[in-house]
Design an enzyme around this catalytic site. Sequence first.
Site, PDB file in Angstrom:
ATOM      1  N   GLU A   1       0.826  -1.202   0.000  1.00 38.72           N
ATOM      2  CA  GLU A   1       0.000   0.000   0.000  1.00 38.72           C
ATOM      3  C   GLU A   1       0.860   1.252   0.000  1.00 38.72           C
ATOM      4  O   GLU A   1       0.537   2.240  -0.661  1.00 38.72           O
ATOM      5  CB  GLU A   1      -0.951   0.005   1.203  1.00 38.72           C
ATOM      6  CG  GLU A   1      -2.005  -1.094   1.154  1.00 38.72           C
ATOM      7  CD  GLU A   1      -1.500  -2.473   1.551  1.00 38.72           C
ATOM      8  OE1 GLU A   1      -0.368  -2.581   2.071  1.00 38.72           O
ATOM      9  OE2 GLU A   1      -2.226  -3.461   1.326  1.00 38.72           O
TER      10      GLU A   1
ATOM     11  N   HIS B   1     -12.062  -5.689   7.788  1.00 42.39           N
ATOM     12  CA  HIS B   1     -12.767  -5.466   6.517  1.00 42.39           C
ATOM     13  C   HIS B   1     -14.008  -4.621   6.756  1.00 42.39           C
ATOM     14  O   HIS B   1     -14.998  -4.758   6.069  1.00 42.39           O
ATOM     15  CB  HIS B   1     -13.157  -6.799   5.867  1.00 42.39           C
ATOM     16  CG  HIS B   1     -11.990  -7.655   5.490  1.00 42.39           C
ATOM     17  ND1 HIS B   1     -11.372  -8.503   6.369  1.00 42.39           N
ATOM     18  CD2 HIS B   1     -11.313  -7.776   4.327  1.00 42.39           C
ATOM     19  CE1 HIS B   1     -10.369  -9.114   5.761  1.00 42.39           C
ATOM     20  NE2 HIS B   1     -10.310  -8.702   4.527  1.00 42.39           N
TER      21      HIS B   1
END
Lengths: 375, 447
Positions: A109, A179
């Site tokens: 990321e 999530h």
Amino acid sequence: MALFIRNKCINLAKQNLSILHKKIPNRPSTKRLYASFTYIPDTPSSSHGETTRMNMFQAVNSGLDIALGTDPTAVLFGEDVSFGGVFRCSIGLKDKYGADRVFNSPLSEQGIVAFGIGLACAGATAIAEIQFADYIFPAFDQIQNEASKYRYRSGNLFDSGPLTIRTPSGAVGHGALYHSQSPEAFFAHIPGVKVVIPRGPIQAKGLLLSCIRDKNPCIFFEPKILYRSSIEEVPTGDYTKPLSEAEVIMEGDDITMVAWGTQVHIMREVAMMAQEKLNVSCEVIDLQTILPWDMKSVAESVVKTGRLLIAHEAPLTMGFAAEIASTIQNECFLNLEAPIERVCGYDTPFPHVFEPFYLPDKLRCYEAVKKLVNF
Amino acid sequence: MAAVGGRIVSRCVSCLSRTAVFRRIHRPRNICTSTAVCCSKSENVSHFEDKPEFPGSRSQFTSRLEFLEPDRFEGIPVYRVMSRNGEIPEKDQDPHLDKETVLKMYHDMTLLNTMDRILYESQRQGRISFYMTNYGEEGTHVGSAAALDPRDLVFGQYREAGVLMWRGFKLENFMDQCYGNVGDKGKGRQMPVHYGSKDLNFVTISSTLATQMSQAAGAAYAFKRAQNNLCVICYFGEGAASEGDAHAAFNFAATLDCPVIFFCRNNGYAISTPTKDQYRGDGIASRGPGYGMVTLRVDGNDTFAVYNSVKAARDLCLRESRPVLIEAMTYRIGHHSTSDDSSMYREYGEAGYWAKKDNPINRIRAYMERQGWWDEKQEQEWMKDSRSRVLEAFSKAEAQKKPNPELMFDDVYDEIPEHIKKQKDQMKQHVNQYKEFYPLDIHEEMT
């Protein structure tokens, strides 16, 4: 072979689980819970031309398609983007625009965001995908210390404006700690970036195109539960929605309700409940842009209603509701009829089996409405 | 080959870089652990009498302007003990595991496989929220776990259920976690497959990738200081190795001489991303020497080769107090998870090739049959028995209630601070007011 395994597995399971099924007394309750919401589609503006039925991932895909089609410097990248992305937002775009414009990145990321800053700094439009907002934190340094400060630190010699980071966020029913998070408040603390969250397909496409074309680095959180559950007639052509403008989606006189993303839909239903059961008229505002936020619209509404309820999925402490509450009590102190109420996720990590208890659901918001009117 | 400071070293003929050699499992030959440069054919001619004195330098000057071309060097070999049909051609590589151990390996690998099938399907039926299978990678799990001391600390990624199974995590423990019921030691907070066990020295899984890697180095450093003669093993995928955390982990472990085994499961895919989009070098193993780490690449579908590798790595870790990188080459036969459909990005038949032709379970079974330890009758009985055990545990777990919702507020801190106590009370008060709208029937009662 994958199919073979699956079939074999299904057969195996059919034999065994069908037997099991009868023995199980304690299946999860299928009762419709108050954390759920009914999606009420928006009506597209007629000035935006032809429309077609799209869910939110298709609307995002359409926006990306237009961004790539209208800007030859634009590139789209991130983990698993090449085959269409894990939420299908980039499906078909590699075939249409080529593997040099729509591509997989290695799994990093910080790399994705930094690569995007570099592209932007060199004059290209960078559309970066972080697969889940929960995983954006390795890139925090690149966002907080680099993207946001490029223009300021160079005296406007360089900027990272053409960078947009898209990332799915929010509760989805079973995402648990990693999530489900709604980390917008972390990024709202960074002068120099814009933070945007759409409530559905029409907004998603228009706001995303605005972010991509904005002269500042933007973080675009896409509430992942809406990818498939929200469906609207979305204009097929090129259009944008203004950043930093809140939208009043329901007018009312007694309470102002501010939310963004999925929570807007919860609020709309609470407003209807309040009208029906309490005869209380609520004005629902979708903030849409978290930073820089539209305090004028919120303040104007609160001047009218005298009461403010803010709700978000992220934990209460230091959530963006705190910023809104603080500003509004300052701007509208004499107009307030009751202390500003916040209904938020609790100050715990986002839990798995406790999600129905954790969320700022309709009943919790409804209770806050009662508290506001009964103060 | 010479002993220097107690370490067995060999020198590369061309560059004289020293390298530790696994005495027990390598054939006696020189293996360079500095980058493959030293195996290059080109001779270096130095016209300078002195050697580079720059801090950290260990080579020589050259007048040749020559870039290092990564493709010029042969790839790092894949260590293997057993052929696909269960034969061991080099007898000195046979780990000579007794029948009981090999049977346990096979039982655990196949039990894991059966559990995967049932839980995968139960997710499809909406009975659990998520699942990840271990198909194809059972050999890496069981081979490595068997070579460790059960007290060695494990930092996993999320596809290492076989390691836990080897250590004695019971079927009901797996099922309870996947259901997030009252039996789940993690108190229902995490998604399925996020196992953890204090008793079995297995640090609880987090969904974030590669974050555990530098933590493993830190834990190994603590072990070294405690002089407990234990090591740490850290599992990760070739995708996770792209994260910045992986770099930090390798470098910390190497510079701080941490007794940690970095065990890479290179299964070919990070969700849909194939290795060609993940790296351009010779896999993950080629990075080890760059960090000054002893490195080995192994056939991950050869359970005995994995066993030998980890056993030797563990010895080396503890004897020399330094990290070892192992890259186990394997293949993810299943989808990434129940949220994934790999037919979107894999050729039809690709996974089938591996499932049929190069599968760790088939290989160890072939070995057992050669030994006369296993036959079709035993196989049938065991498959029946293991299936009924899995289903029994499954139905028990499904029948259990979820934990008391108040547990949501525990363990954020060691003690619940005032502001969270207040929120907990608010939650209880609210839920009690609207009992019928919350799934209280499937949870244990609130106090």
